[in-house]
Design an enzyme around this catalytic site. Structure first.
Site, PDB file in Angstrom:
ATOM      1  N   GLU A 193       0.820  -1.211   0.000  1.00 26.34           N
ATOM      2  CA  GLU A 193       0.000   0.000   0.000  1.00 26.34           C
ATOM      3  C   GLU A 193       0.853   1.260   0.000  1.00 26.34           C
ATOM      4  O   GLU A 193       0.520   2.253  -0.643  1.00 26.34           O
ATOM      5  CB  GLU A 193      -0.927   0.007   1.231  1.00 26.34           C
ATOM      6  CG  GLU A 193      -1.937   1.146   1.248  1.00 26.34           C
ATOM      7  CD  GLU A 193      -1.440   2.423   1.920  1.00 26.34           C
ATOM      8  OE1 GLU A 193      -2.107   3.457   1.820  1.00 26.34           O
ATOM      9  OE2 GLU A 193      -0.357   2.374   2.558  1.00 26.34           O
ATOM     10  N   GLU A 194       1.969   1.214   0.722  1.00 25.06           N
ATOM     11  CA  GLU A 194       2.746   2.428   0.955  1.00 25.06           C
ATOM     12  C   GLU A 194       3.395   3.001  -0.295  1.00 25.06           C
ATOM     13  O   GLU A 194       3.470   4.221  -0.453  1.00 25.06           O
ATOM     14  CB  GLU A 194       3.828   2.176   2.018  1.00 25.06           C
ATOM     15  CG  GLU A 194       3.294   1.916   3.411  1.00 25.06           C
ATOM     16  CD  GLU A 194       2.658   3.142   4.051  1.00 25.06           C
ATOM     17  OE1 GLU A 194       2.556   4.189   3.383  1.00 25.06           O
ATOM     18  OE2 GLU A 194       2.259   3.053   5.217  1.00 25.06           O
TER      19      GLU A 194
ATOM     20  N   HIS B 286       4.747   7.240   9.501  1.00 24.53           N
ATOM     21  CA  HIS B 286       5.928   7.138   8.637  1.00 24.53           C
ATOM     22  C   HIS B 286       7.222   7.549   9.324  1.00 24.53           C
ATOM     23  O   HIS B 286       8.192   7.931   8.662  1.00 24.53           O
ATOM     24  CB  HIS B 286       5.758   7.960   7.357  1.00 24.53           C
ATOM     25  CG  HIS B 286       4.646   7.518   6.479  1.00 24.53           C
ATOM     26  ND1 HIS B 286       4.288   8.195   5.321  1.00 24.53           N
ATOM     27  CD2 HIS B 286       3.791   6.464   6.564  1.00 24.53           C
ATOM     28  CE1 HIS B 286       3.274   7.582   4.750  1.00 24.53           C
ATOM     29  NE2 HIS B 286       2.956   6.526   5.486  1.00 24.53           N
TER      30      HIS B 286
ATOM     31  N   ASP C 233      -6.867   1.592   8.384  1.00 24.33           N
ATOM     32  CA  ASP C 233      -5.541   2.124   8.038  1.00 24.33           C
ATOM     33  C   ASP C 233      -5.414   3.555   8.545  1.00 24.33           C
ATOM     34  O   ASP C 233      -4.991   4.454   7.824  1.00 24.33           O
ATOM     35  CB  ASP C 233      -5.317   2.063   6.529  1.00 24.33           C
ATOM     36  CG  ASP C 233      -3.907   2.498   6.130  1.00 24.33           C
ATOM     37  OD1 ASP C 233      -3.020   2.503   7.012  1.00 24.33           O
ATOM     38  OD2 ASP C 233      -3.690   2.852   4.956  1.00 24.33           O
TER      39      ASP C 233
END
Length: 470
Positions: free
Chosen positions: A328-329, A426, A356
């Protein structure tokens, strides 16, 4: 052995009968009680975060996570568990980045940076140049090539602090991270530094994906994020002296695509063989922390939905799938592959729920659906009120379930409290110790309750009118 099987069968039938006799309020109360007193999500997350760690697509840790989550789903006694192959990008960070501000010859101040995902490396000795600070692409264009060529562009637009929904603040400035290098390269910049997407002032640089679009390789420039504290420092120093320079060095690299997998588990429905309900999160994460909030929390909550359904004695009418998406990232390859295969097989995904947004206290859901389905959802809102779940809005659902969208189905995203999420998003402090056990388990229960309701009533409130009256 035959006696044991008979007893087990009779016990399961008793649970099924009891669930059928219960009201929705009673079933949902059982789900919350089971999650809060006998939850598995926190222990799963402990292992995923502390024993495996960050799970960048294409990495050894990502493969370890695939193997471990499949083993755990196998232990739940689901009807099916399998791996879905998908090719994913493999980007590596290399050795730790280094940067400093030079205010005068030999006078330097070290600052905290990290390469953005997908960036190229700097030259082996790094780069040092004057800095141009801007807050938008329009400001970049106004400066023009004559003021930018040969310099490092510093994008310093902060997240908007007065927006209560922090995802809106994130959306208001993330384009400088994603497309900043492409825009700066147009004017001859030799590098890009981007203020971290973080509402808090701290020393953690936050990575995230960036793109070069179709920019030729020889025109690509290195791109990194700088912590919010150091962004403030750099901005102040530039105001005092326009001749302030920045040095940074990074050794990241993009390699060839490699094979990875989505991890899928399923409980087979008893009445509607071609109707699917999906719950999921993304198994990959960035590499700076261990990805506990993004998206280890969503992974273990989604796994626990199927466990909680079984523990609560609920026999689904429709096929219930957990999908742990890969990539996904930095690519969304897992979600794209899953949706493509589902379409090829003619699978009707009536409802898909994604987690998420971190493992914080659940506040409700965002729904991507038509008005008829949304009105159906609103009729369930009172069932969540005892658990302080009040946020039911029509809005975007989630990146991984997005490709499954049709004109008739319902997509949803769990919406936890978002005020602390971007403190960790992140960054290297996205770690297990930042997750609260009770908040995580409340989220798992909330997701399970919504899955239970969609399984019981489907997505067409007109055809299910009789069931709604039960």
């Amino acid at each position: 052995m035959r006696l044991l099987r008979t007893v087990t069968f009779l016990f399961c039938m008793l649970c099924f009968v009891l669930v059928k006799a219960q009201t929705d309020e009673e079933v949902i109360k059982t789900i919350y009680k089971t999650s809060l007193t006998n939850g598995q999500s926190y222990e799963w997350l402990r292992y995923l975060s502390n024993q495996i760690g960050g799970r960048l697509s294409g990495s050894i840790n990502a493969q370890k996570a695939v193997e471990w989550t499949k083993e755990e789903l196998d232990k739940l006694g689901l009807d099916k568990v399998w791996l879905q192959p998908v090719m994913v990008p493999k980007w590596i960070r290399g050795i730790k980045e280094h940067a400093y501000i030079e205010s005068a010859a030999g006078k330097t101040t070290t600052v905290n940076i990290c390469a953005l995902g997908g960036s190229i490396a700097t030259p082996a000795l790094g780069i040092k140049a004057n800095v141009v600070e801007v807050h938008s692409f329009e400001a970049l264009e106004a400066l023009g090539k004559e003021n930018i060529e040969g310099k490092i562009v510093f994008f310093n637009r902060p997240m908007q602090a007065d927006l209560i929904i922090t995802y809106e603040a994130y959306g208001g400035c993330v384009n400088q991270r994603y497309s900043g290098a492409v825009e700066a390269a147009k004017y001859g910049a030799i590098g890009v530094i981007v203020r971290s997407m973080n509402l808090r002032l701290d020393d953690y640089p936050h990575t995230g994906s960036m793109t070069y679009n179709n920019l030729p390789v020889e025109q690509r420039i290195p791109s990194a994020a700088i912590s919010t504290n150091d962004a403030e420092l750099l901005s102040t120093m530039l105001k005092l002296d326009k001749g302030t320079q920045l040095y940074f060095k990074q050794s990241c690299k993009q390699l060839k695509d490699v094979q990875s997998y989505n991890v899928i588990g399923e409980i087979t429905g008893s009445e509607y063989p071609n109707e699917y309900i999906l719950v999921g999160g993304h198994l990959d994460s960035w590499d700076l922390g261990d990805g506990s909030h993004d998206d280890g929390a969503g992974v273990v909550q989604s796994m626990d939905v199927l466990r909680l359904l079984k523990k609560s004695g609920i026999k689904p009418k429709r096929n219930i799938r957990v999908v742990l998406f890969m990539n996904e990232e930095n690519g969304l390859r897992g979600a794209t592959k899953y949706a493509q295969e589902a379409k090829q097989k003619g699978e009707n995904h009536i409802f898909a729920l994604e987690s998420d947004a971190g493992g914080f206290t659940p506040r409700g859901f965002a729904f991507d659906c038509n008005d008829v389905s949304f009105n159906q959802v609103l009729s369930w809102k009172h069932l969540f009120k005892p658990y302080l779940i009040h946020y039911f809005e029509k809005a975007g659902s989630g990146a991984d379930v997005g490709p499954l969208k049709t004109s008739t189905n319902v997509l949803a995203g769990l919406r936890p409290d978002s005020q602390r999420y971007f403190d960790h998003h992140h960054a290297s402090n996205d770690t297990f110790d930042a997750v609260n056990k009770r908040e995580l388990e409340l989220g798992a229960a909330t997701m399970t309750a919504l899955v239970y309701l969609f399984d019981k009533y489907g997505v067409n409130p007109i055809s299910n009118e009789n069931e709604l009256k039960k």
